[in-house]
Design a protein around this motif. Structure first.
Motif, PDB file in Angstrom:
ATOM      1  N   ASN A 111       0.882  -1.217   0.134  1.00 31.55           N
ATOM      2  CA  ASN A 111       0.045   0.262  -0.052  1.00 31.55           C
ATOM      3  C   ASN A 111       0.920   1.339   0.130  1.00 31.55           C
ATOM      4  O   ASN A 111       1.787   1.149   0.579  1.00 31.55           O
ATOM      5  CB  ASN A 111      -0.941   0.057   1.087  1.00 31.55           C
ATOM      6  CG  ASN A 111      -2.168  -0.644   1.103  1.00 31.55           C
ATOM      7  OD1 ASN A 111      -2.455  -1.043   0.030  1.00 31.55           O
ATOM      8  ND2 ASN A 111      -2.734  -1.047   2.383  1.00 31.55           N
ATOM      9  N   GLY A 112       0.409   2.213  -0.667  1.00 29.38           N
ATOM     10  CA  GLY A 112       1.277   3.527  -0.746  1.00 29.38           C
ATOM     11  C   GLY A 112       1.637   3.639  -2.030  1.00 29.38           C
ATOM     12  O   GLY A 112       0.998   3.281  -2.910  1.00 29.38           O
ATOM     13  N   HIS A 113       2.832   4.456  -2.083  1.00 29.84           N
ATOM     14  CA  HIS A 113       3.446   4.838  -3.378  1.00 29.84           C
ATOM     15  C   HIS A 113       4.866   4.889  -3.386  1.00 29.84           C
ATOM     16  O   HIS A 113       5.648   5.206  -2.379  1.00 29.84           O
ATOM     17  CB  HIS A 113       2.994   6.621  -3.738  1.00 29.84           C
ATOM     18  CG  HIS A 113       1.583   6.875  -3.535  1.00 29.84           C
ATOM     19  ND1 HIS A 113       0.835   6.235  -4.814  1.00 29.84           N
ATOM     20  CD2 HIS A 113       0.759   7.210  -2.766  1.00 29.84           C
ATOM     21  CE1 HIS A 113      -0.400   6.759  -4.680  1.00 29.84           C
ATOM     22  NE2 HIS A 113      -0.707   7.189  -3.376  1.00 29.84           N
ATOM     23  N   ILE A 114       5.307   4.201  -4.711  1.00 33.82           N
ATOM     24  CA  ILE A 114       6.835   4.534  -4.573  1.00 33.82           C
ATOM     25  C   ILE A 114       7.151   5.123  -5.871  1.00 33.82           C
ATOM     26  O   ILE A 114       6.585   4.502  -7.015  1.00 33.82           O
ATOM     27  CB  ILE A 114       7.368   3.083  -4.380  1.00 33.82           C
ATOM     28  CG1 ILE A 114       7.199   2.406  -3.180  1.00 33.82           C
ATOM     29  CG2 ILE A 114       8.914   3.277  -4.773  1.00 33.82           C
ATOM     30  CD1 ILE A 114       7.491   0.855  -3.143  1.00 33.82           C
ATOM     31  N   TYR A 115       7.758   6.134  -6.325  1.00 38.87           N
ATOM     32  CA  TYR A 115       7.788   6.908  -7.519  1.00 38.87           C
ATOM     33  C   TYR A 115       9.318   6.511  -7.647  1.00 38.87           C
ATOM     34  O   TYR A 115      10.255   6.693  -7.022  1.00 38.87           O
ATOM     35  CB  TYR A 115       7.577   8.262  -7.205  1.00 38.87           C
ATOM     36  CG  TYR A 115       6.080   8.577  -6.847  1.00 38.87           C
ATOM     37  CD1 TYR A 115       5.122   8.825  -7.834  1.00 38.87           C
ATOM     38  CD2 TYR A 115       5.728   8.958  -5.651  1.00 38.87           C
ATOM     39  CE1 TYR A 115       3.981   8.888  -7.567  1.00 38.87           C
ATOM     40  CE2 TYR A 115       4.553   8.995  -5.333  1.00 38.87           C
ATOM     41  CZ  TYR A 115       3.644   9.071  -6.226  1.00 38.87           C
ATOM     42  OH  TYR A 115       2.246   9.630  -5.847  1.00 38.87           O
ATOM     43  N   LEU A 116       9.421   6.521  -9.254  1.00 39.12           N
ATOM     44  CA  LEU A 116      10.804   6.604  -9.662  1.00 39.12           C
ATOM     45  C   LEU A 116      10.763   8.000 -10.650  1.00 39.12           C
ATOM     46  O   LEU A 116      10.204   7.947 -11.391  1.00 39.12           O
ATOM     47  CB  LEU A 116      10.936   5.359 -10.755  1.00 39.12           C
ATOM     48  CG  LEU A 116      12.486   5.190 -11.118  1.00 39.12           C
ATOM     49  CD1 LEU A 116      13.305   4.486  -9.777  1.00 39.12           C
ATOM     50  CD2 LEU A 116      12.375   4.019 -12.180  1.00 39.12           C
ATOM     51  N   ASP A 117      11.352   9.025  -9.834  1.00 41.80           N
ATOM     52  CA  ASP A 117      10.825  10.541 -10.070  1.00 41.80           C
ATOM     53  C   ASP A 117       9.513  10.711 -10.086  1.00 41.80           C
ATOM     54  O   ASP A 117       8.851  10.430  -9.070  1.00 41.80           O
ATOM     55  CB  ASP A 117      11.545  10.829 -11.495  1.00 41.80           C
ATOM     56  CG  ASP A 117      13.151  11.109 -11.286  1.00 41.80           C
ATOM     57  OD1 ASP A 117      13.459  11.551 -10.098  1.00 41.80           O
ATOM     58  OD2 ASP A 117      13.656  11.586 -12.257  1.00 41.80           O
TER      59      ASP A 117
END
Ligand SMILES: Nc1ncnc2c1ncn2[C@@H]1O[C@H](COP(=O)(O)OP(=O)(O)O)[C@@H](O)[C@H]1O
Ligand SMILES: [Mg+2]
Lengths: 272, 284
Positions: free
Chosen positions: A86-92
């Protein structure tokens, strides 16, 4: 030789940006409110952090605190083990949890904590991966196998037996083979889970030298139990405890002036 | 000291039990060979059965071929489905609800007596679908019977020799079908063949599932999967039941036994050569 290959690949990559002065930059990893579960058990709690490109980030902490799970979440292999992210992981800017997992995993290479040698020959351990992702001609494939094995310091040891089964390699050799396997993806991010735990000092230092060289082109995250290793090569350090990030910062600050009691205790414990 | 005595005692008991198993097998084999010695010959292997009552003269050739064809076809259907099931259970549905339900169903299926498979197949395939008594019909029945066995074995093989490689390969961005094709199947092939062949041997020796679905007393070698066929276990069953000729019954039994053992050894050889240990493993 190697640098050429990387540059050539890197330019073809969608996430690579070219700075005004012409140099390349790889993406940062930004984690927002990440929670990870295995079944009912919550393994990671409210992880918020930013992992910078062009630097080596070391993750430290007691075993069982969720370091491996954190790496596995960034590579999204947690999903294949029936974990829930759950949640967010950003690559840029790009949310990797929304991207196609296969494409993503090629960009974000992960070396497992106790990597297996695939049940095939040493060279096939690498060509098995490259044949899927790239269309190299035979000659180039051979050349690349040599290059990647050289990068992890394995080529000299195994050059006579490339077609022998990889299962006969020693633990340390298997670990380096797994790193080579990951490198041959030409990823943007390298996640390494205790990559030197079975290596002797010389091989460890060789790998560290390689990582220091690679960090210009990759975002590198390294889980380690070895505090002196973290001091030697890490630019940033994340200290975790019981699924949470307790303290993070530049390597210099965090080791010279740990803020939290947990971190101080951990350092004391590790340094005897 | 005490430990050592106990260890030795347990060891001797185990060796004794092992000897009993070996002895029993040898005894059955030799007994059958001895009692059937007068009928066993090349002609017995290669002739059609004849005589009145039927089967008390001539040979068992069509029954040998029928049994082999039945075994092959069942192994093909049951093996393929069983391996696919095993793949699903081990690599695609680990820890999920659908996987657990499927595994339960298969375990239940594995407990059904073989005659039930025969009856269900008869009702479904022959009575409802109007298929004729045929090789195909029997092979489907046998496949259903050996499917749970092969599935459970295959799952275990993939769990042990596939799962960790599978996850690690996936983390490198490879697709599931590619991993299965290039790594999992080649790595597990020897043991999979072993599992399928054991299932096949079990199926080849069964009478109940083929009784109503395809086997007949007297038929030529099947020309298609739609033909009825002869089979060694059924031939044996008829001969032994009627009591006309023990010798012919035991001769048939010997051929059946020898065939099963030869197939078993061949599959074993295949498996050991796949693993690169050659002849050594047979005698392990
Ligand atoms: N596949 C899994 N299924 C269930 N629980 C898991 C799994 N992998 C890890 N865990 C649990 O998650 C916690 C963190 O594990 P891990 O990330 O491996 O810790 P570390 O790498 O810091 O030693 C542990 O309590 C472990 O039991
Ligand atoms: Mg770990």
């Amino acid at each position: 030789m190697f640098i050429e290959i990387i540059t050539y690949r890197v330019v073809g990559c969608s996430n690579i940006k070219i700075r005004k002065d012409g140099s390349l930059t790889v993406a940062n990893i930004i984690v927002k409110n990440l929670n990870v579960f295995y079944g009912k058990k919550q393994v990671l709690k409210n992880i918020d952090t930013k992992i910078n490109s062009g630097r080596i980030t070391a993750i430290i902490g007691q075993s069982g605190c969720g370091k491996s799970t954190f790496l596995k979440s960034i590579n999204r292999i947690v999903e294949e083990e029936n974990g829930r992210i759950n949640g967010h992981i950003y690559l840029d800017e790009e949310d990797i949890l929304k991207e196609d997992s296969q494409i993503l995993r090629r960009k974000i290479g992960l070396v497992f904590q106790q990597p297996e040698a695939f049940p095939m020959s040493i060279e096939k351990n690498l060509s098995y991966i490259m044949n899927y992702h790239f269309n190299y001609k035979k000659l180039e494939l051979k050349e690349r196998i040599k290059t990647y094995l050289q990068m992890v310091g394995l080529y000299g040891e195994v050059k006579e037996e490339l077609s022998n089964p990889a299962k006969n390699l020693s633990g340390g050799q298997k670990q380096r083979l797994a790193i080579a396997r990951c490198l041959c993806l030409n990823p943007e991010v390298l996640l390494l889970d205790e990559p030197c735990s079975a290596l002797d000092l010389k091989n460890t230092l060789d790998i560290e030298k390689m990582l220091l060289e690679l960090k210009k082109k990759y975002t590198i995250v390294l889980v380690t139990h070895n505090l002196s290793q973290a001091k030697r090569i890490a630019d940033d350090v994340i200290f975790m405890s019981e699924g949470e990030i307790v303290e993070e910062g530049s390597s210099k600050d965090i080791f010279s002036q740990p803020k939290s009691r947990k971190m101080r205790e951990y350092i004391e414990y590790m340094e005897g | 000291m005490k430990r050592k005595v106990l260890d030795n005692l347990i060891k001797s008991i185990l060796i004794f039990l092992g000897l009993i198993a070996v002895g029993l097998t040898l005894f059955v084999f030799i007994y059958v060979l001895y009692r059937g010695r007068r009928v066993i010959s090349i002609r017995f292997l290669l002739d059609n059965p004849s005589g009145i009552p039927f089967g008390t003269a001539g040979g068992v050739f069509p029954a040998i071929i029928g049994t082999l064809m039945l075994g092959g076809l069942s192994a093909l259907i049951g093996g393929l489905l069983g391996i696919l099931n095993g793949l699903y259970l081990s690599l695609y549905s680990k820890g999920t609800k659908s996987g657990r339900i499927l595994l339960h169903l298969i375990t239940i299926l594995s407990g059904l007596p073989s005659i039930i498979f025969g009856l269900i197949a008869y009702t479904l395939l022959i009575y409802k679908l109007g298929m004729g008594k045929s090789l195909l019909c029997s092979a489907i029945t046998i496949s259903a019977m050996i499917l749970p066995f092969i599935t459970i074995r295959a799952k275990k093989i993939f769990d042990e020799k596939g799962y960790t490689f599978f996850i690690e390969s996936e983390s490198l961005g490879l697709s599931k079908p590619y991993i299965i094709r290039k790594l999992i199947i080649p790595n597990c092939l020897g043991e999979l063949v072993g599992a399928v062949s054991l299932g096949m041997l079990y199926g080849m020796g069964a009478v109940a599932p083929i009784l109503y679905t395809g086997v007949v007393m007297n038929a030529p070698i099947p020309t298609s999967v739609n033909s009825p066929f002869m089979s060694l276990p059924y031939h044996l069953y008829m001969l032994a039941n009627s009591g006309y000729s023990d010798e012919y019954a035991l001769g048939t039994a010997f051929v059946l036994l020898a065939m099963l053992i030869i197939i078993e050894i061949l599959c074993h050889l295949f498996a050991s050569f796949r693993e690169g240990v050659g002849f050594k493993r047979i005698f392990r």
